[in-house]
Every structure is written in structure tokens, then in C-alpha cells.
Design an enzyme around this catalytic site. Structure first.
Site, PDB file in Angstrom:
ATOM      1  N   ARG A   1      15.245  26.514  -1.783  1.00 49.83           N
ATOM      2  CA  ARG A   1      16.519  26.126  -1.158  1.00 49.83           C
ATOM      3  C   ARG A   1      16.224  25.667   0.262  1.00 49.83           C
ATOM      4  O   ARG A   1      15.458  26.321   0.993  1.00 49.83           O
ATOM      5  CB  ARG A   1      17.499  27.291  -1.131  1.00 49.83           C
TER       6      ARG A   1
ATOM      7  N   ARG B   1      23.048  35.222  -4.667  1.00 46.37           N
ATOM      8  CA  ARG B   1      22.956  35.018  -6.115  1.00 46.37           C
ATOM      9  C   ARG B   1      21.730  34.236  -6.554  1.00 46.37           C
ATOM     10  O   ARG B   1      21.013  34.649  -7.472  1.00 46.37           O
ATOM     11  CB  ARG B   1      24.184  34.251  -6.638  1.00 46.37           C
ATOM     12  N   THR B   2      21.505  33.085  -5.941  1.00 49.31           N
ATOM     13  CA  THR B   2      20.462  32.206  -6.464  1.00 49.31           C
ATOM     14  C   THR B   2      19.102  32.874  -6.329  1.00 49.31           C
ATOM     15  O   THR B   2      18.329  32.938  -7.281  1.00 49.31           O
ATOM     16  CB  THR B   2      20.491  30.857  -5.720  1.00 49.31           C
TER      17      THR B   2
ATOM     18  N   LYS C   1       6.025  27.681  12.906  1.00 48.20           N
ATOM     19  CA  LYS C   1       4.965  27.172  13.807  1.00 48.20           C
ATOM     20  C   LYS C   1       4.847  25.665  13.728  1.00 48.20           C
ATOM     21  O   LYS C   1       3.950  25.076  14.303  1.00 48.20           O
ATOM     22  CB  LYS C   1       3.624  27.791  13.409  1.00 48.20           C
TER      23      LYS C   1
ATOM     24  N   HIS D   1      22.853  21.162  -6.546  1.00 48.34           N
ATOM     25  CA  HIS D   1      22.489  22.557  -6.855  1.00 48.34           C
ATOM     26  C   HIS D   1      22.407  22.666  -8.382  1.00 48.34           C
ATOM     27  O   HIS D   1      23.265  23.270  -9.031  1.00 48.34           O
ATOM     28  CB  HIS D   1      23.556  23.488  -6.281  1.00 48.34           C
TER      29      HIS D   1
HETATM   30  N1   CP Z   1      26.138  30.193  -5.869  1.00 51.22           N
HETATM   31  C1   CP Z   1      25.179  30.327  -4.934  1.00 51.22           C
HETATM   32  O1   CP Z   1      24.359  29.408  -4.739  1.00 51.22           O
HETATM   33  O2   CP Z   1      25.207  31.505  -4.250  1.00 51.22           O
HETATM   34  P1   CP Z   1      24.180  31.955  -3.133  1.00 51.22           P
HETATM   35  O3   CP Z   1      24.363  31.026  -1.955  1.00 51.22           O
HETATM   36  O4   CP Z   1      24.487  33.372  -2.818  1.00 51.22           O
HETATM   37  O5   CP Z   1      22.795  31.788  -3.708  1.00 51.22           O
END
Ligand code: CP
Length: 306
Positions: free
Chosen positions: A103, A53-54, A82, A131
Site C-alpha cells: 500500500r 483490514r487490508t 533514508k 484497491h
Molecule cells: N478497506 C480497507 O482498505 O481498510 P484498511 O484501510 O483498514 O486496510
């Protein structure tokens, strides 16, 4: 706009969040008007951890704004494999792009990245910490489906210890008048004390901690289910023991209020039975749709194109 980066949900004031949600509504109502607004802009997506999703919603958001994307979803395909430091990677990527969504499995990594970046950094999840863009999606969902952000009793169920979306949501909702929390978890996976003390107790927010979901189904306006975060456990046996602690199914939904909504940041494993998807109170796929629009609004603001 505002802060240059989004690392923590508290980086923006409530008024600044209102501006983002107002813009998200404008985009939802007239997407064509915004379809070229990021022409010439490039989003870098640095995903050192898996995501559906993100990553996709950030990329779709930038494409729908007329911009372009580049990045990786597998750190082994970057020079991190590396031994390149995060600082050097960020210095490089911020030369090639206008804004970065990152992320990373390590808590605090987004903050570190912001110290070395010449362009806005958006924290797309740092370990078990925060998040914040999931929280923007959560707040927009609540605002739209529950007619505003004030006065809600929010049940949060599952892995409240490692769930970064939980930590960010508690921080964000603690600023809205009338919020109450019902925290449902096994005793091993309770909300960390620093979150409880700094954001719930300090703000004199009414809350309760319980272990049984059945006991509180009828109390909540919003039920935010979460996955047990296997990847954060140090001990596989402990994960296996706790992984099925909660399963929301049609039977349990019978005890919920008529106008309650069920949210989940997704991905789900088995904590919401598929049969619940057909219940009109299930809001988690709508939540994922709002996530794209709110990320569109966020990037427009951080890039200063509106
Ligand atoms: N909600 C969320 O962060 O989903 P993903 O891990 O798929 O990005």
C-alpha cells in the site's frame, strides 16, 4: 496462474475471477485442507499508509495458509526514511519474500513496483487510484449475499472522487451483465470523468448521478457507502464542509428494499450510524471476513500452489 501481479481490477478476466471465488468457497468450506498449502512461503507486507483490514487480513490469510510474513506498517522504520527509492526497496524485498502486498500513497506506485519485482506484487491500495483486493472482497460478498454478480443496481454513496475502492468497484462491476449504477455524491466529489466515460458510458451501462441519498434508497439492490477521504483533500476547510454529507441511519433504512444489502469497505467515520449494524441488511463486517478468504485464494493462485 494468469497475470503475475494484481495491480488493477481489470488484470484478471471474469473467468479468472470466477476461479478465485470458487477457490475462496473451497477454503471457507474446508479451511483445514489449505492450512499448510503455503508452508515455506513468505508474504512481504509493505504498508506506506495506515491500514487495519487490508494488512491484517493479508497477514492472517498467509498465516492460515501455513506461510510466514514480514514487513512494515510504518515507512519511517524502513530505509525509505533514508531516501531509498521504491525500486530498490522492491528489488530487496523480492529477494527475501515470495509475494508482496504493498500500500502506497502515490497513484501508480504498485505498477512501478511490479516493474522491479521478481515476485508477484499485489496492489493493496495506491493513493486515490485503485484497491483491487478490496474489490475481490466486494465481489465475493455480492456473489454470496445477492446470489451472483449479474443484474444488480449498485448505489455508491460518498466520496466518489478520491475513493479508490469506488473506482475499482465500478470497473469490476461494469463487466457484469445487467449492472446499473446510482452514484450519490456532492458535486465536488463526483466519479472522475475517465472512470465514467471508459467504464460506464462506453459499456452503455444505465446510471444516474444524484446528490440526495434519500431520493434513491428504494432503487438500489446494494448500497455501497464510503468515507469522505480526508487524507486526499488539499484543503481542510473543504473537507470539513463535506465530511457529514451522508449519514445512513435507521430512519433512512426504512426506505430501503427488504433484501438490499449495505456494504462499506471500512473504516467508517460517521457515514453509517452504529444503529444500522443491528439491521440484518448490514453486510460490512461480513464483507471484511470475506476479504480474508478471498486474499487466501488470491495468494494461492499467484503463488501457483493450487
Ligand atoms: N478497506 C480497507 O482498505 O481498510 P484498511 O484501510 O483498514 O486496510
Amino acid at each position: 496462474m494468469m497475470n503475475k501481479h494484481l495491480i488493477d481490477p481489470m488484470d484478471f478476466s471474469v473467468e479468472e475471477l470466477d476461479e478465485i471465488f470458487e477457490l475462496a468457497h473451497q477454503i471457507i468450506n474446508d479451511p483445514k485442507k489449505f492450512s499448510k498449502i503455503c508452508d515455506g512461503k513468505i508474504l512481504g507486507t509493505l504498508f506506506y499508509e495506515p491500514s487495519t483490514r487490508t494488512k491484517f487480513s493479508f497477514e492472517a490469510a498467509m498465516m492460515r495458509l501455513g506461510g510466514k510474513i514480514l514487513g512494515f506498517s510504518e515507512p519511517n522504520s524502513s530505509s525509505a526514511s533514508k531516501g531509498e527509492t521504491l525500486a530498490d526497496t522492491i528489488k530487496m524485498v523480492s529477494i527475501y519474500t515470495d509475494i508482496i502486498a504493498m500500500r502506497h500513497p502515490k497513484e501508480g506506485s504498485a505498477k512501478v513496483a511490479s516493474l522491479y519485482s521478481g515476485v508477484p506484487i499485489i496492489n493493496a491500495g495506491d493513493g486515490g487510484h485503485q484497491h483491487p483486493t478490496q474489490t475481490l472482497a466486494d465481489l465475493l460478498t455480492i456473489e454470496c449475499l445477492k446470489k451472483g454478480l449479474r443484474g444488480h443496481t449498485v448505489g455508491i454513496c460518498g466520496d466518489l472522487k478520491y475513493g479508490r475502492t469506488v473506482h475499482s468497484l465500478i470497473k469490476a462491476m461494469s463487466r457484469y451483465e445487467g449492472t446499473k449504477f446510482v452514484l450519490v455524491s456532492p458535486k465536488e466529489l463526483k466519479v472522475p470523468n475517465y472512470i465514467k466515460q471508459e467504464f460506464i458510458e462506453k459499456n452503455h451501462i444505465e446510471f444516474m448521478e444524484v446528490e440526495r441519498l434519500e431520493d434513491v434508497m428504494e432503487k438500489v439492490d446494494i448500497l455501497y457507502m464510503t468515507r469522505i477521504q480526508r487524507e486526499r483533500f488539499f484543503n481542510e476547510e473543504e473537507y470539513l464542509r463535506l465530511k457529514d454529507s451522508y449519514i445512513l441511519d435507521a430512519e433512512k433504512m426504512k426506505y430501503a428494499r427488504e433484501n438490499m444489502i449495505v456494504m462499506h469497505p471500512l473504516p467508517r467515520v460517521n457515514e453509517i450510524a452504529v444503529e444500522v449494524d443491528d439491521d440484518n441488511r448490514a453486510a460490512y463486517f461480513k464483507q471484511a471476513e470475506y476479504a480474508m478468504y478471498v486474499r487466501m485464494a488470491l495468494m494461492c493462485k499467484l503463488l501457483g500452489v493450487v
